[in-house]
Enzyme design. Structure first.
Site: not given
Ligand code: GAR
Length: 197
Positions: A94, A96, A112
């Site tokens: 989400r 923020l 990220h």
């Molecule tokens: C991870 O790759 C994280 O970097 C990404 O979502 C995934 C969550 O994996 N985050 C984003 O893309 C934020 N914009 P997880 O639930 O196994 O930690």
């Protein structure tokens, strides 16, 4: 050293959250993670957190509709009630508002899945492949109102293989995320403690 009380915000499977909880189980780790919040009740990470004995709460964003401020007020109420002093976003999908980010400025970090400043936003792995990147990775950074734009705390790099697709590349990056994030959170919390008057 007093451990800062921390919360992890998730939306999905929570592998990064699980890595953070594993690290924080050590009493010498500088963050004491007491709370996990997901904006999706179906997030697999909630059960993982509970199985580690950590309070895990769903605050579904959907009933709030377009009212991001009301959703964030509910988040803030719970964070304040638990005395949380630091937030790690871990796959929290989400956006923020600047108001919420301002409340937590200097006390909220994110992971990220790209080597920022390249590939801010979504679909980072497919975009890295489409751009012909030879190298890809992940970044832990401070959260500021600019999406994925805050100061970088730590990065980890992986090679892009000739036969990669977005899924294989994502898996290689996620493994690095899971080791990078616990180190980066510890570093961020220690840097705050060192700067405190
Ligand atoms: C991870 O790759 C994280 O970097 C990404 O979502 C995934 C969550 O994996 N985050 C984003 O893309 C934020 N914009 P997880 O639930 O196994 O930690």
């Amino acid at each position: 050293m007093n451990r800062v009380l921390a919360a992890v915000l998730i939306s999905g499977g929570g592998s990064n959250m699980d890595a953070l909880l594993g690290a924080a189980a050590d009493p010498d780790y500088p963050a004491d993670i007491r709370l996990v919040i997901s904006n999706r009740p179906e997030a697999g990470g909630l059960a993982k957190a509970r199985s580690r004995g950590i309070e895990a709460v769903a605050i579904d964003h959907r009933p709030f509709g377009a009212n991001r401020e009301a959703f964030e007020a509910a988040l803030q109420e719970l964070l304040a009630a638990r005395g949380i002093g630091f937030i790690a976003l871990a796959g929290f999908m989400r956006i923020l508002t600047p108001g919420f980010v301002g409340l937590w400025r200097g006390r909220m970090i994110n992971i990220h899945p790209s080597l920022l400043p390249r590939f801010k936003g979504l679909d980072t792995h497919a975009r890295a492949l489409a751009a012909g990147a030879k190298e890809h990775g992940c970044t832990v950074h401070w959260v500021t109102p600019e999406l994925d734009g805050g100061a970088i705390i730590a990065q980890a790099r992986v090679p892009v293989m000739p036969d990669d697709d977005a899924r294989t590349l994502a898996a290689r990056v996620l493994a690095e995320e899971n080791s990078l994030y616990p180190m980066a959170l510890a570093g961020a919390v220690r840097s705050l403690a060192a700067a405190a008057p």
